[in-house]
Design an enzyme around this catalytic site. Structure first.
Site, PDB file in Angstrom:
ATOM      1  N   GLY A  75       1.332  32.704  82.336  1.00 40.69           N
ATOM      2  CA  GLY A  75       0.925  31.539  82.761  1.00 40.69           C
ATOM      3  C   GLY A  75       0.061  32.406  84.047  1.00 40.69           C
TER       4      GLY A  75
ATOM      5  N   CYS B 241       9.852  26.841  96.213  1.00 42.11           N
ATOM      6  CA  CYS B 241      10.853  27.813  95.909  1.00 42.11           C
ATOM      7  C   CYS B 241      10.608  28.711  95.284  1.00 42.11           C
ATOM      8  CB  CYS B 241      11.516  26.964  95.233  1.00 42.11           C
ATOM      9  SG  CYS B 241      11.885  25.386  95.777  1.00 42.11           S
TER      10      CYS B 241
ATOM     11  N   LYS C 260       9.020  31.719  97.748  1.00 35.17           N
ATOM     12  CA  LYS C 260      10.135  30.791  98.933  1.00 35.17           C
ATOM     13  C   LYS C 260      11.353  32.327  99.297  1.00 35.17           C
ATOM     14  CE  LYS C 260      11.792  27.329 100.190  1.00 35.17           C
ATOM     15  NZ  LYS C 260      13.062  27.608 100.471  1.00 35.17           N
TER      16      LYS C 260
ATOM     17  N   THR D 290      18.114  25.153 100.781  1.00 34.20           N
ATOM     18  CA  THR D 290      18.077  26.173 100.090  1.00 34.20           C
ATOM     19  C   THR D 290      18.202  27.028 101.396  1.00 34.20           C
ATOM     20  OG1 THR D 290      17.002  26.223  97.834  1.00 34.20           O
ATOM     21  CG2 THR D 290      17.102  28.217  99.064  1.00 34.20           C
TER      22      THR D 290
ATOM     23  N   PHE E  52      19.599  22.292  91.569  1.00 34.89           N
ATOM     24  CA  PHE E  52      18.910  23.213  90.102  1.00 34.89           C
ATOM     25  C   PHE E  52      17.608  22.360  90.138  1.00 34.89           C
ATOM     26  CE2 PHE E  52      21.232  26.989  91.527  1.00 34.89           C
ATOM     27  CZ  PHE E  52      22.876  26.590  91.649  1.00 34.89           C
TER      28      PHE E  52
HETATM   29  C1  UDX Z   1      12.521  26.104  91.704  1.00 40.65           C
HETATM   30  C2  UDX Z   1      13.573  26.371  90.148  1.00 40.65           C
HETATM   31  O1  UDX Z   1      13.397  26.210  88.354  1.00 40.65           O
HETATM   32  C3  UDX Z   1      14.425  25.179  90.379  1.00 40.65           C
HETATM   33  O2  UDX Z   1      16.130  25.952  89.392  1.00 40.65           O
HETATM   34  C4  UDX Z   1      15.147  24.863  91.854  1.00 40.65           C
HETATM   35  O3  UDX Z   1      15.799  24.198  92.257  1.00 40.65           O
HETATM   36  C5  UDX Z   1      13.232  25.464  93.197  1.00 40.65           C
HETATM   37  O4  UDX Z   1      12.469  25.989  92.359  1.00 40.65           O
HETATM   38  P1  UDX Z   1      10.232  24.575  91.028  1.00 40.65           P
HETATM   39  O5  UDX Z   1       9.587  25.289  91.445  1.00 40.65           O
HETATM   40  O6  UDX Z   1      10.183  23.364  91.031  1.00 40.65           O
HETATM   41  O7  UDX Z   1      11.920  24.715  90.017  1.00 40.65           O
HETATM   42  O8  UDX Z   1       9.981  24.955  89.088  1.00 40.65           O
HETATM   43  P2  UDX Z   1       9.872  25.993  87.854  1.00 40.65           P
HETATM   44  O9  UDX Z   1       9.826  24.603  86.692  1.00 40.65           O
HETATM   45  O10 UDX Z   1      10.945  26.218  88.323  1.00 40.65           O
HETATM   46  O11 UDX Z   1       8.208  26.570  87.965  1.00 40.65           O
HETATM   47  C6  UDX Z   1       7.781  27.064  88.937  1.00 40.65           C
HETATM   48  C7  UDX Z   1       6.772  27.822  88.607  1.00 40.65           C
HETATM   49  O12 UDX Z   1       6.811  28.864  87.715  1.00 40.65           O
HETATM   50  C8  UDX Z   1       5.518  27.512  88.269  1.00 40.65           C
HETATM   51  O13 UDX Z   1       4.570  28.089  89.024  1.00 40.65           O
HETATM   52  C9  UDX Z   1       5.856  27.313  87.315  1.00 40.65           C
HETATM   53  O14 UDX Z   1       4.215  26.851  86.469  1.00 40.65           O
HETATM   54  C10 UDX Z   1       5.529  29.091  86.336  1.00 40.65           C
HETATM   55  N1  UDX Z   1       6.509  28.814  85.465  1.00 40.65           N
HETATM   56  C11 UDX Z   1       7.482  28.354  84.745  1.00 40.65           C
HETATM   57  C12 UDX Z   1       5.484  29.241  84.377  1.00 40.65           C
HETATM   58  O15 UDX Z   1       5.293  30.328  84.763  1.00 40.65           O
HETATM   59  N2  UDX Z   1       6.340  30.107  83.012  1.00 40.65           N
HETATM   60  C13 UDX Z   1       7.862  29.692  82.859  1.00 40.65           C
HETATM   61  O16 UDX Z   1       8.081  29.655  81.842  1.00 40.65           O
HETATM   62  C14 UDX Z   1       8.645  28.937  83.493  1.00 40.65           C
END
Ligand code: UDX
Length: 470
Positions: free
Chosen positions: A281, A288, A291, A146, A177
């Site tokens: 949550g 990600c 950042k 990214t 993604f």
């Molecule tokens: C994210 C993007 O989803 C992904 O497409 C990108 O490539 C990288 O960044 P990631 O950071 O691995 O992926 O996790 P993700 O499942 O998106 O959750 C990110 C944060 O959001 C976590 O702390 C998760 O607990 C929180 N979250 C996610 C929520 O609080 N509620 C939700 O409904 C979804």
């Protein structure tokens, strides 16, 4: 001389018959073996390509060669074993030779946040220099990391400056993604593949790399490089906004007697909103969203734009994490000193060992500042947390962490926490105080067992059933 890809050409490329099934295996180098690079290498090998994954960290490469994982990612170990055994996948600590022997090079190194909020491009620029120095024929260079909008042009310039004999090459933006914890599934079943190019020449090579996805009619978006880079940031920032929004609505629900899970369900049935990423949550974390949100704000500032919605999400998310601590403190009568607090879950979400920007870090820090005794358990992330907080109590099980606890705070939605025996917890803990920051514990049962509890958004959780499938 590279011709600029016109929108018409891009459309033509997209509409090319998907019947081209004579993809030839590509020789690929993946530079970087972190969460993205290791999954990328294994999955591209599964697409019948010959892949070498490269890292300058010799210890990491030696571990991967022995089949030892350097990260926790469900299914990755098996996948790497399968494709190293059939020689589709290999590992090397020599980027120069991997580059020379490859036709396509994926840059998958980290772009961590700098102190001023920009993306740190040191690793990207170092790889670009090495590519330039080892450009021994036409190559396609795909940025998977990214990177801020406009980085593709910078990579191209560096390669040109370092390539002696002005050998031709093409730069492509191919953002990823995948989500940690479901990386392999996400890579093999993407909603779309984004490819930013500035000429038609690399199209065929990229088409061949992703041939299995074409067969499954996965949508491909061919666009220019800046748009591809922008799609990545805009997507992540939007998801961060969506999560922050439902957390704000959760706070409102707590004050007006509404149930956030019902509100989210009612909202999500509107196809324009969608039910995914509407789960309240303890605030988003990970390597990600924080950042990328910050880097987008930085890019906005660079072009004299205050991206107000994105900035509000960042600020709101930080406040929300501290609000979780305030709720916990209130449960303990705002007197935490010498109280034992069991923290269940350290990873920023379930199915990963990654604690980067996890809400658990903010909450543990505040607990220590308030002289509480912190006792933690997480099935995967404790080794990572020990590097940050070596002096708190680490336990080998949920129940060991809970024993004699004055309060329990659940921060990560691991399945094993959904299934804890609350009747046993009631006996084990010193006080029956629980803050469920993931709304996964049955409120019916908590009430029946006379727990004093809080969750996020006044949620009614009738059974310990998993969150709605995302
Ligand atoms: C994210 C993007 O989803 C992904 O497409 C990108 O490539 C990288 O960044 P990631 O950071 O691995 O992926 O996790 P993700 O499942 O998106 O959750 C990110 C944060 O959001 C976590 O702390 C998760 O607990 C929180 N979250 C996610 C929520 O609080 N509620 C939700 O409904 C979804």
């Amino acid at each position: 001389m590279q011709r600029k890809i016109t929108l018409q050409a891009a459309l033509l490329i997209t509409l090319l018959p998907l019947s081209q099934s004579f993809a030839s295996p590509q020789n690929i180098a993946v530079i970087g073996t972190g969460y993205v690079g290791s999954v990328l290498g294994a999955c591209l090998a599964s697409f019948n390509n010959k892949v070498v994954c490269v890292d300058t960290n010799k210890e990491t490469i030696e571990k991967l060669k022995r089949g030892e994982m350097t990260i926790y990612e469900p299914g990755l170990e098996e996948m790497i074993a399968r494709y190293t055994q059939n020689n589709s996948l290999s590992f090397s600590d020599d980027p120069a030779s991997a580059i020379r022997n490859s036709d396509i090079i994926f840059i998958a190194v980290g772009t961590p946040m700098t102190d001023d909020g920009n993306a740190n491009l040191n690793a990207i620029e170092s790889v670009a220099r090495t590519i330039g120095e080892n450009l021994n024929g036409y190559k396609v260079i795909c940025t998977k990391s990214t990177v801020p909008i406009g980085t593709g042009a910078r990579i191209k310039q560096i390669i040109k400056n370092y390539s002696q004999n002005s050998t031709e090459f093409d730069i492509v933006s191919n953002p990823e993604f995948l989500r940690e914890g479901s990386s392999i599934y996400d890579f093999l079943n993407p909603d779309r593949v984004i490819i930013g190019l500035e000429s038609e020449r690399p199209y065929k090579a990229l088409y061949d790399v992703y041939e299995p996805l074409h067969k499954r009619a996965v949508p491909f978006v061919f666009t220019n490089i800046e748009s591809a880079e922008a799609i990545k940031y805009a997507s992540n920032a939007f998801l961060a906004v969506k999560i922050t929004f439902i957390n704000e609505i959760a706070n409102l629900c707590e004050r007006v007697g509404a149930d956030v899970l019902q509100v989210a369900k009612g909202m999500g049935l509107d196809k324009r909103i969608g039910s995914q990423f509407l789960t309240p949550g303890p605030g988003y974390g990970g390597s990600c969203f924080p950042k990328d949100v910050q880097a987008l704000l930085f890019k906005g500032n660079q072009v004299a734009l205050d991206l107000k919605v994105t900035r509000a999400a960042k600020e709101s998310n930080s406040e929300h994490k501290l609000r979780i601590f305030e709720k916990l403190s209130k449960l303990l009568g705002n007197d935490l000193s010498h109280k034992k607090v069991a923290v269940l879950g350290l990873a920023f979400k379930s199915n990963t060992d990654d604690i980067r920007e996890s809400s658990s870090i903010d909450i543990i820090q505040k607990l220590i500042e308030n002289k509480a005794r912190v006792s933690v358990y997480d099935p995967e992330a404790m080794d990572n947390m020990k590097k940050l907080f070596p002096n708190i109590e680490y336990n080998s099980s949920t129940y060991d962490a809970i024993k004699d606890a004055d309060a329990i705070v659940l921060l990560t939605e691991w399945d094993e926490f959904r299934l804890i025996d609350l009747a046993y917890v009631r006996k084990l803990a010193k006080q029956a105080l629980i803050l469920d920051a993931r709304n996964i514990l049955s409120t019916t049962l908590l009430k029946k067992l006379n727990f004093t509890f809080e969750n996020i958004g006044n949620a009614t959780v009738s059974t310990s059933s998993p969150d709605p499938v995302e």
